[in-house]
Write a protein that holds these residues in place. Structure first.
Motif, PDB file in Angstrom:
ATOM      1  N   GLU A 219       0.836  -1.209   0.000  1.00  0.00           N
ATOM      2  CA  GLU A 219       0.000   0.000   0.000  1.00  0.00           C
ATOM      3  C   GLU A 219       0.866   1.254   0.000  1.00  0.00           C
ATOM      4  N   VAL A 220       1.848   1.303   0.888  1.00  0.00           N
ATOM      5  CA  VAL A 220       2.650   2.534   0.956  1.00  0.00           C
ATOM      6  C   VAL A 220       3.427   2.733  -0.352  1.00  0.00           C
ATOM      7  N   LEU A 221       3.868   1.619  -0.963  1.00  0.00           N
ATOM      8  CA  LEU A 221       4.631   1.757  -2.219  1.00  0.00           C
ATOM      9  C   LEU A 221       3.728   2.207  -3.371  1.00  0.00           C
ATOM     10  N   LEU A 222       2.483   1.717  -3.389  1.00  0.00           N
ATOM     11  CA  LEU A 222       1.565   2.131  -4.461  1.00  0.00           C
ATOM     12  C   LEU A 222       1.169   3.611  -4.298  1.00  0.00           C
ATOM     13  N   ILE A 223       0.961   4.028  -3.067  1.00  0.00           N
ATOM     14  CA  ILE A 223       0.617   5.437  -2.842  1.00  0.00           C
ATOM     15  C   ILE A 223       1.771   6.334  -3.290  1.00  0.00           C
ATOM     16  N   LYS A 224       2.973   5.920  -2.965  1.00  0.00           N
ATOM     17  CA  LYS A 224       4.145   6.696  -3.374  1.00  0.00           C
ATOM     18  C   LYS A 224       4.203   6.823  -4.909  1.00  0.00           C
ATOM     19  N   ALA A 225       3.992   5.704  -5.578  1.00  0.00           N
ATOM     20  CA  ALA A 225       4.047   5.705  -7.049  1.00  0.00           C
ATOM     21  C   ALA A 225       2.921   6.559  -7.633  1.00  0.00           C
ATOM     22  N   ALA A 226       1.721   6.449  -7.052  1.00  0.00           N
ATOM     23  CA  ALA A 226       0.576   7.227  -7.560  1.00  0.00           C
ATOM     24  C   ALA A 226       0.842   8.711  -7.407  1.00  0.00           C
ATOM     25  N   ARG A 227       1.406   9.066  -6.251  1.00  0.00           N
ATOM     26  CA  ARG A 227       1.667  10.478  -5.992  1.00  0.00           C
ATOM     27  C   ARG A 227       2.718  11.028  -6.958  1.00  0.00           C
ATOM     28  N   GLU A 228       3.696  10.195  -7.286  1.00  0.00           N
ATOM     29  CA  GLU A 228       4.722  10.634  -8.244  1.00  0.00           C
ATOM     30  C   GLU A 228       4.120  10.904  -9.617  1.00  0.00           C
ATOM     31  N   ARG A 229       2.968  10.267  -9.895  1.00  0.00           N
ATOM     32  CA  ARG A 229       2.265  10.517 -11.155  1.00  0.00           C
ATOM     33  C   ARG A 229       1.258  11.660 -11.042  1.00  0.00           C
ATOM     34  N   GLY A 230       1.220  12.319  -9.912  1.00  0.00           N
ATOM     35  CA  GLY A 230       0.318  13.469  -9.772  1.00  0.00           C
ATOM     36  C   GLY A 230      -1.088  13.125  -9.317  1.00  0.00           C
ATOM     37  N   ILE A 231      -1.326  11.866  -8.955  1.00  0.00           N
ATOM     38  CA  ILE A 231      -2.663  11.506  -8.456  1.00  0.00           C
ATOM     39  C   ILE A 231      -2.801  12.065  -7.039  1.00  0.00           C
ATOM     40  N   LYS A 232      -3.999  12.610  -6.752  1.00  0.00           N
ATOM     41  CA  LYS A 232      -4.185  13.330  -5.487  1.00  0.00           C
ATOM     42  C   LYS A 232      -4.565  12.359  -4.372  1.00  0.00           C
ATOM     43  N   VAL A 233      -3.581  11.626  -3.872  1.00  0.00           N
ATOM     44  CA  VAL A 233      -3.868  10.660  -2.815  1.00  0.00           C
ATOM     45  C   VAL A 233      -3.006  10.951  -1.588  1.00  0.00           C
ATOM     46  N   THR A 234      -3.678  10.987  -0.441  1.00  0.00           N
ATOM     47  CA  THR A 234      -2.979  11.150   0.841  1.00  0.00           C
ATOM     48  C   THR A 234      -3.330   9.929   1.694  1.00  0.00           C
ATOM     49  N   CYS A 235      -2.606   9.778   2.800  1.00  0.00           N
ATOM     50  CA  CYS A 235      -2.881   8.594   3.619  1.00  0.00           C
ATOM     51  C   CYS A 235      -2.531   8.818   5.076  1.00  0.00           C
ATOM     52  N   GLU A 236      -3.042   7.912   5.903  1.00  0.00           N
ATOM     53  CA  GLU A 236      -2.750   7.954   7.338  1.00  0.00           C
ATOM     54  C   GLU A 236      -2.317   6.566   7.802  1.00  0.00           C
ATOM     55  N   VAL A 237      -1.573   6.566   8.910  1.00  0.00           N
ATOM     56  CA  VAL A 237      -1.175   5.309   9.556  1.00  0.00           C
ATOM     57  C   VAL A 237      -1.581   5.393  11.020  1.00  0.00           C
ATOM     58  N   CYS A 238      -2.010   4.262  11.566  1.00  0.00           N
ATOM     59  CA  CYS A 238      -2.410   4.212  12.983  1.00  0.00           C
ATOM     60  C   CYS A 238      -1.240   3.720  13.828  1.00  0.00           C
TER      61      CYS A 238
ATOM     62  N   TRP B 277       7.788   2.427   8.429  1.00  0.00           N
ATOM     63  CA  TRP B 277       8.832   3.266   9.043  1.00  0.00           C
ATOM     64  C   TRP B 277       9.819   3.785   7.994  1.00  0.00           C
ATOM     65  N   GLN B 278      10.091   2.960   6.988  1.00  0.00           N
ATOM     66  CA  GLN B 278      11.036   3.367   5.941  1.00  0.00           C
ATOM     67  C   GLN B 278      10.454   4.446   5.028  1.00  0.00           C
ATOM     68  N   ASN B 279       9.139   4.556   5.020  1.00  0.00           N
ATOM     69  CA  ASN B 279       8.481   5.487   4.091  1.00  0.00           C
ATOM     70  C   ASN B 279       7.671   6.554   4.821  1.00  0.00           C
ATOM     71  N   LEU B 280       8.205   7.011   5.942  1.00  0.00           N
ATOM     72  CA  LEU B 280       7.480   8.015   6.728  1.00  0.00           C
ATOM     73  C   LEU B 280       7.138   9.256   5.913  1.00  0.00           C
ATOM     74  N   ASP B 281       7.987   9.568   4.922  1.00  0.00           N
ATOM     75  CA  ASP B 281       7.723  10.767   4.117  1.00  0.00           C
ATOM     76  C   ASP B 281       6.488  10.603   3.224  1.00  0.00           C
ATOM     77  N   VAL B 282       6.052   9.368   2.996  1.00  0.00           N
ATOM     78  CA  VAL B 282       4.839   9.145   2.189  1.00  0.00           C
ATOM     79  C   VAL B 282       3.578   9.275   3.066  1.00  0.00           C
ATOM     80  N   ILE B 283       3.762   9.130   4.359  1.00  0.00           N
ATOM     81  CA  ILE B 283       2.618   9.115   5.288  1.00  0.00           C
ATOM     82  C   ILE B 283       2.260  10.547   5.696  1.00  0.00           C
TER      83      ILE B 283
END
Ligand code: DOR
Ligand code: ZN
Length: 357
Positions: A160-179, A217-223
């Motif tokens: 999930e975190v990797l797909l969100i990162k890739a989508a965002r790099e393509r300009g798709i307007k997706v944000t996310c949260e982690v618990c 944890w490795q992708n905190l900048d995507v969260i």
């Protein structure tokens, strides 16, 4: 002592209307204040679910009477309320769409039902998706097709975190949260949480593998946000034959995060960005004037559900030693919490989607 701005928890199950034996607007907002959270966004999977004007009034009426911190209420996406939900948008925190099964009745199986909501709900207002794994992939495709923002609730998996990162790099307007439970617990911890009652380990999304946890944890900048998915159920319910999924969390998120800060795994700026600046931007939330949280960052203590304010009476983090204690919370100029005591009355909390008068 350090002073932080009031925190925003964008994902809380308040349980009122309908299930006040688990929690209500009073206990949920007391628990929030004790945790340094001065504004919460409430989920719509109540009983009845919040899906039209009269059910929204039901939730907001209870909140007005009982809430002690500030709040807004999500409306739920149902099979035939797309136009009504859109017409009520500015009174809500946003639209919540349940695309996978979880607690409560709100679920949209058929993708043609998703379409009406994506087409109708105002584009400047957030749509929050409960969408796990491949369902999340489909949700991101909808965001792309409709060129509108979506916020993915409680991501838990590496994919999930990797797909969100890739989508965002393509300009798709997706944000996310982690618990917190997906950051601090993996499925290996279920036996410890359970104490022989497997229902206590049940949560949606489920606790994931250590590799998934590591990827978050490795992708905190995507969260974008840390949010609790505070989902109180009583211990009797958790230990029953048919245990409902969900963990309480609004009172333990800050000490857990501050402990990670003290261990050098996070910075205080991460906490402020993900619990103040980003939720405020994503959900268009107002600033809270004269509002702050005083924290003794060196105080060590043990998490004990018996000392917390939630009605549910248990915590998956029971017995954890944490570093960082909330001493005082000031909300709009008034001391709302100090040394374990709630000092503002029920009804002090404000609906942030309502103008002053
Ligand atoms: O574990 C969960 N509990 N996940 C959800 O999505 C809903 C929540 C609840 O309302 O209990
Ligand atoms: Zn939730």
């Amino acid at each position: 002592m350090i002073r932080l701005p009031g925190l925003i928890d964008s994902h809380v199950h308040v349980r009122e209307p309908g299930q006040t034996h688990k929690e209500d607007w009073d206990t949920a907002t007391q628990s929030a204040l004790a945790g340094g959270v001065t504004m919460l966004l409430a989920m719509p999977n109540t009983k009845p679910p919040i899906f039209d004007a009269s059910t929204l009034d039901l939730a907001l009426g209870a909140a007005k009477e009982k809430a002690r911190c500030d709040y807004a209420q999500f409306i739920g996406a149902g099979p035939d309320n797309a136009e009504v939900a859109a017409s009520l948008a500015d009174k809500t925190a946003g639209l919540k769409m349940y695309l996978d099964s979880t607690f409560g009745e709100l679920r949209l199986d058929d993708m043609s039902l998703w379409m009406q909501h994506f087409a109708n709900f105002p584009k400047d207002m957030p749509i929050v998706l409960h969408s796990e794994s491949r369902t999340m992939g489909a949700g991101i495709l909808f965001a792309s097709i409709h060129d509108r923002p979506v916020h993915i609730a409680h991501i838990s998996l590496k994919e999930e975190v990797l797909l969100i990162k890739a989508a965002r790099e393509r300009g798709i307007k997706v944000t996310c949260e982690v618990c917190p439970h997906h950051l601090f617990l993996s499925k290996d911890d279920i036996p410890v949480i359970s104490h022989g009652h497997p229902g206590r380990g049940e949560v949606r999304p489920r606790l994931a593998t250590k590799e998934d946890v590591e990827a978050l944890w490795q992708n905190l900048d995507v969260i974008d946000c840390f949010a609790t998915d505070h989902a109180p159920h009583t211990l009797a319910e958790k230990d029953s034959e048919n245990p409902p999924p969900g963990f309480p969390g609004v009172e333990t998120i800050l000490p857990l995060l501050l402990t990670a800060v003290s261990e050098g795994r996070l910075t205080i700026n991460h906490v402020l960005e993900k619990m103040v600046a980003n939720p405020r931007r994503i959900f268009h939330l107002p600033e809270q004037p004269e509002t702050w949280v005083e924290v003794d960052e060196n105080a060590e203590y043990e998490i004990k559900a018996s000392e917390m304010h939630s009605r549910c009476g248990w915590s998956p983090f029971e017995g954890w030693k944490v570093r960082g204690k909330v001493r005082r919370v000031v909300l709009r100029g008034k001391t709302a919490f100090e040394d374990g005591k709630i000092l503002v009355e029920a009804g002090y909390g404000r609906n942030v989607r309502e103008s002053e008068n």
